[in-house]
Design a protein around this motif. Structure first.
Motif, PDB file in Angstrom:
ATOM      1  N   ASN A  40     -82.119  19.968 -33.464  1.00  0.00           N
ATOM      2  CA  ASN A  40     -83.231  19.301 -32.781  1.00  0.00           C
ATOM      3  C   ASN A  40     -84.448  20.214 -32.748  1.00  0.00           C
ATOM      4  O   ASN A  40     -84.339  21.422 -32.611  1.00  0.00           O
ATOM      5  N   ASP A  41     -85.622  19.605 -32.857  1.00  0.00           N
ATOM      6  CA  ASP A  41     -86.866  20.332 -32.657  1.00  0.00           C
ATOM      7  C   ASP A  41     -87.123  20.416 -31.159  1.00  0.00           C
ATOM      8  O   ASP A  41     -86.635  19.597 -30.395  1.00  0.00           O
ATOM      9  N   HIS A  42     -87.885  21.418 -30.766  1.00  0.00           N
ATOM     10  CA  HIS A  42     -88.343  21.452 -29.385  1.00  0.00           C
ATOM     11  C   HIS A  42     -89.763  21.999 -29.385  1.00  0.00           C
ATOM     12  O   HIS A  42     -90.207  22.618 -30.331  1.00  0.00           O
ATOM     13  N   ASN A  43     -90.474  21.737 -28.311  1.00  0.00           N
ATOM     14  CA  ASN A  43     -91.903  22.046 -28.277  1.00  0.00           C
ATOM     15  C   ASN A  43     -92.210  23.365 -27.577  1.00  0.00           C
ATOM     16  O   ASN A  43     -93.318  23.573 -27.142  1.00  0.00           O
ATOM     17  N   LYS A  44     -91.238  24.244 -27.485  1.00  0.00           N
ATOM     18  CA  LYS A  44     -91.462  25.514 -26.800  1.00  0.00           C
ATOM     19  C   LYS A  44     -91.602  26.642 -27.809  1.00  0.00           C
ATOM     20  O   LYS A  44     -90.976  26.643 -28.853  1.00  0.00           O
TER      21      LYS A  44
ATOM     22  N   PRO B 123     -88.994  35.773 -26.912  1.00  0.00           N
ATOM     23  CA  PRO B 123     -87.565  36.068 -27.059  1.00  0.00           C
ATOM     24  C   PRO B 123     -86.961  37.033 -26.027  1.00  0.00           C
ATOM     25  O   PRO B 123     -85.865  36.765 -25.530  1.00  0.00           O
ATOM     26  N   PRO B 124     -87.633  38.135 -25.649  1.00  0.00           N
ATOM     27  CA  PRO B 124     -87.011  39.011 -24.641  1.00  0.00           C
ATOM     28  C   PRO B 124     -86.782  38.304 -23.300  1.00  0.00           C
ATOM     29  O   PRO B 124     -85.712  38.429 -22.700  1.00  0.00           O
TER      30      PRO B 124
ATOM     31  N   ASP C 119     -75.398  16.372 -34.027  1.00  0.00           N
ATOM     32  CA  ASP C 119     -73.959  16.623 -33.962  1.00  0.00           C
ATOM     33  C   ASP C 119     -73.658  18.111 -34.093  1.00  0.00           C
ATOM     34  O   ASP C 119     -72.669  18.598 -33.575  1.00  0.00           O
ATOM     35  N   THR C 120     -74.540  18.841 -34.765  1.00  0.00           N
ATOM     36  CA  THR C 120     -74.379  20.291 -34.897  1.00  0.00           C
ATOM     37  C   THR C 120     -75.065  20.971 -33.718  1.00  0.00           C
ATOM     38  O   THR C 120     -76.231  20.698 -33.430  1.00  0.00           O
ATOM     39  N   ILE C 121     -74.340  21.842 -33.075  1.00  0.00           N
ATOM     40  CA  ILE C 121     -74.826  22.555 -31.893  1.00  0.00           C
ATOM     41  C   ILE C 121     -74.880  24.042 -32.209  1.00  0.00           C
ATOM     42  O   ILE C 121     -73.936  24.590 -32.780  1.00  0.00           O
ATOM     43  N   ARG C 122     -75.967  24.698 -31.822  1.00  0.00           N
ATOM     44  CA  ARG C 122     -76.040  26.152 -31.988  1.00  0.00           C
ATOM     45  C   ARG C 122     -75.672  26.806 -30.662  1.00  0.00           C
ATOM     46  O   ARG C 122     -76.322  26.581 -29.641  1.00  0.00           O
ATOM     47  N   LEU C 123     -74.615  27.592 -30.699  1.00  0.00           N
ATOM     48  CA  LEU C 123     -74.221  28.376 -29.536  1.00  0.00           C
ATOM     49  C   LEU C 123     -74.831  29.762 -29.657  1.00  0.00           C
ATOM     50  O   LEU C 123     -74.736  30.397 -30.706  1.00  0.00           O
ATOM     51  N   VAL C 124     -75.446  30.220 -28.580  1.00  0.00           N
ATOM     52  CA  VAL C 124     -75.983  31.576 -28.518  1.00  0.00           C
ATOM     53  C   VAL C 124     -74.998  32.399 -27.694  1.00  0.00           C
ATOM     54  O   VAL C 124     -74.703  32.051 -26.545  1.00  0.00           O
ATOM     55  N   ARG C 125     -74.474  33.455 -28.312  1.00  0.00           N
ATOM     56  CA  ARG C 125     -73.517  34.342 -27.644  1.00  0.00           C
ATOM     57  C   ARG C 125     -74.170  35.691 -27.384  1.00  0.00           C
ATOM     58  O   ARG C 125     -74.822  36.251 -28.267  1.00  0.00           O
TER      59      ARG C 125
ATOM     60  N   GLY D 262     -72.772  39.119 -26.570  1.00  0.00           N
ATOM     61  CA  GLY D 262     -71.519  39.870 -26.485  1.00  0.00           C
ATOM     62  C   GLY D 262     -70.404  38.946 -26.039  1.00  0.00           C
ATOM     63  O   GLY D 262     -70.323  37.797 -26.467  1.00  0.00           O
ATOM     64  N   ASP D 263     -69.551  39.449 -25.162  1.00  0.00           N
ATOM     65  CA  ASP D 263     -68.495  38.630 -24.553  1.00  0.00           C
ATOM     66  C   ASP D 263     -68.919  38.167 -23.165  1.00  0.00           C
ATOM     67  O   ASP D 263     -68.094  37.700 -22.393  1.00  0.00           O
ATOM     68  N   TYR D 264     -70.222  38.310 -22.853  1.00  0.00           N
ATOM     69  CA  TYR D 264     -70.700  38.032 -21.507  1.00  0.00           C
ATOM     70  C   TYR D 264     -71.145  36.582 -21.314  1.00  0.00           C
ATOM     71  O   TYR D 264     -70.869  35.978 -20.284  1.00  0.00           O
ATOM     72  N   ASP D 265     -71.850  36.015 -22.293  1.00  0.00           N
ATOM     73  CA  ASP D 265     -72.410  34.686 -22.104  1.00  0.00           C
ATOM     74  C   ASP D 265     -72.377  33.905 -23.406  1.00  0.00           C
ATOM     75  O   ASP D 265     -72.474  34.477 -24.493  1.00  0.00           O
ATOM     76  N   VAL D 266     -72.259  32.600 -23.264  1.00  0.00           N
ATOM     77  CA  VAL D 266     -72.406  31.677 -24.389  1.00  0.00           C
ATOM     78  C   VAL D 266     -73.027  30.400 -23.842  1.00  0.00           C
ATOM     79  O   VAL D 266     -72.692  29.946 -22.750  1.00  0.00           O
ATOM     80  N   CYS D 267     -73.988  29.856 -24.614  1.00  0.00           N
ATOM     81  CA  CYS D 267     -74.712  28.678 -24.143  1.00  0.00           C
ATOM     82  C   CYS D 267     -75.318  27.948 -25.340  1.00  0.00           C
ATOM     83  O   CYS D 267     -75.861  28.597 -26.235  1.00  0.00           O
ATOM     84  N   PRO D 268     -75.249  26.617 -25.365  1.00  0.00           N
ATOM     85  CA  PRO D 268     -75.961  25.885 -26.414  1.00  0.00           C
ATOM     86  C   PRO D 268     -77.467  26.100 -26.246  1.00  0.00           C
ATOM     87  O   PRO D 268     -77.998  25.962 -25.145  1.00  0.00           O
ATOM     88  N   CYS D 269     -78.140  26.469 -27.332  1.00  0.00           N
ATOM     89  CA  CYS D 269     -79.574  26.748 -27.225  1.00  0.00           C
ATOM     90  C   CYS D 269     -80.182  26.786 -28.624  1.00  0.00           C
ATOM     91  O   CYS D 269     -79.585  27.324 -29.544  1.00  0.00           O
ATOM     92  N   ILE D 270     -81.395  26.252 -28.764  1.00  0.00           N
ATOM     93  CA  ILE D 270     -82.077  26.296 -30.049  1.00  0.00           C
ATOM     94  C   ILE D 270     -83.297  27.224 -30.001  1.00  0.00           C
ATOM     95  O   ILE D 270     -84.049  27.306 -30.954  1.00  0.00           O
ATOM     96  N   GLY D 271     -83.465  27.961 -28.896  1.00  0.00           N
ATOM     97  CA  GLY D 271     -84.626  28.827 -28.730  1.00  0.00           C
ATOM     98  C   GLY D 271     -84.524  30.140 -29.480  1.00  0.00           C
ATOM     99  O   GLY D 271     -83.528  30.437 -30.142  1.00  0.00           O
ATOM    100  N   LYS D 272     -85.573  30.929 -29.355  1.00  0.00           N
ATOM    101  CA  LYS D 272     -85.647  32.244 -30.002  1.00  0.00           C
ATOM    102  C   LYS D 272     -85.102  33.315 -29.062  1.00  0.00           C
ATOM    103  O   LYS D 272     -85.345  33.268 -27.849  1.00  0.00           O
TER     104      LYS D 272
END
Length: 168
Positions: free
Chosen positions: A8-12, A16-17, A117-123, A125-135
Motif C-alpha cells: 500500500n502507498d501512504h502519504n507520510k 526514520p530515526p 495481501d502482502t504485509i511488511r513486518l518490521v523487526r 532485533g528480538d524486541y519488536d515486530v509490527c506491520p509497517c510500510i514506513g521508513k
C-alpha cells in the motif's frame, strides 16, 4: 527483492530515526504497562507526540525510567529488518509464536480494509515486530538519543501523552 511486492502507498514522509523510536516506545509501553500500541501518534523530525491508554498516570520517576530504558534499547544497536509475508503466513506466525515473543502480539486488526495481501513486518532485533510500510533506520544505534520533553495526563480518557525528540 522488495520491488517484487506490491504494498500500500501512504502519504507520510517519515523521519526514520523518530519513526523507528516510535516502534521501540510502543513495545516498551506494551511490556511495561500492559497497554496497546499507540493509536494516536504524531511523529516528526523536530518534536513527536504519542499517547497510550493506561490504568494510571506514571509518576516522574517512572517517566525518567521510560527515557532511560529507551536510550538503553537504542544503545543495544539492534538490527532493523523486514520480512514480507502474506496474511495467511502472518496468521501462522501468530499461532506458532511463543507467549512472551513479540510475534504473539501481532495482529491484522489495525490494517486498513484495503491493505494488500502482502504485509511488511518490521523487526527490531528480538524486541519488536509490527506491520509497517514506513521508513526506518538500519539499526537502533542510528536513532540517536531519545529525549522526553514532557508528558500530559487526561484523567477522563486515561490517556498518557509523551512528547519527545530525537537528538542526533
Amino acid at each position: 527483492m522488495a520491488s517484487d511486492y506490491i504494498l500500500n502507498d501512504h502519504n507520510k514522509e517519515e523521519f526514520p530515526p523518530a519513526h523507528t523510536a516510535e516502534h521501540l516506545l510502543n513495545q516498551l509501553m506494551v511490556r511495561k504497562y500492559g497497554c496497546e500500541r499507540s493509536r494516536n501518534a504524531h511523529i516528526e523530525r523536530k518534536k513527536s507526540k504519542i499517547s497510550y491508554i493506561l490504568d494510571q498516570k506514571p509518576d516522574r520517576k517512572a517517566e525518567k525510567e521510560i527515557e532511560r530504558e529507551m536510550n538503553e534499547l537504542i544503545r543495544q544497536d539492534m538490527p532493523v529488518t523486514f520480512q514480507y509475508v502474506t496474511r495467511a503466513e502472518l496468521d501462522g506466525i501468530i499461532m506458532e509464536a511463543e507467549e512472551d515473543s513479540p510475534d504473539a502480539l501481532l495482529s491484522l486488526e489495525r490494517l486498513p480494509d484495503d491493505a494488500s495481501d502482502t504485509i511488511r513486518l518490521v523487526r527490531i532485533g528480538d524486541y519488536d515486530v509490527c506491520p509497517c510500510i514506513g521508513k526506518h533506520v538500519r539499526s537502533t544505534a542510528q536513532i540517536g538519543r531519545f529525549e522526553m520533553l514532557g508528558t500530559n495526563w487526561d484523567e477522563m480518557t486515561r490517556s498518557f501523552r509523551i512528547r519527545f525528540k530525537i537528538i542526533q
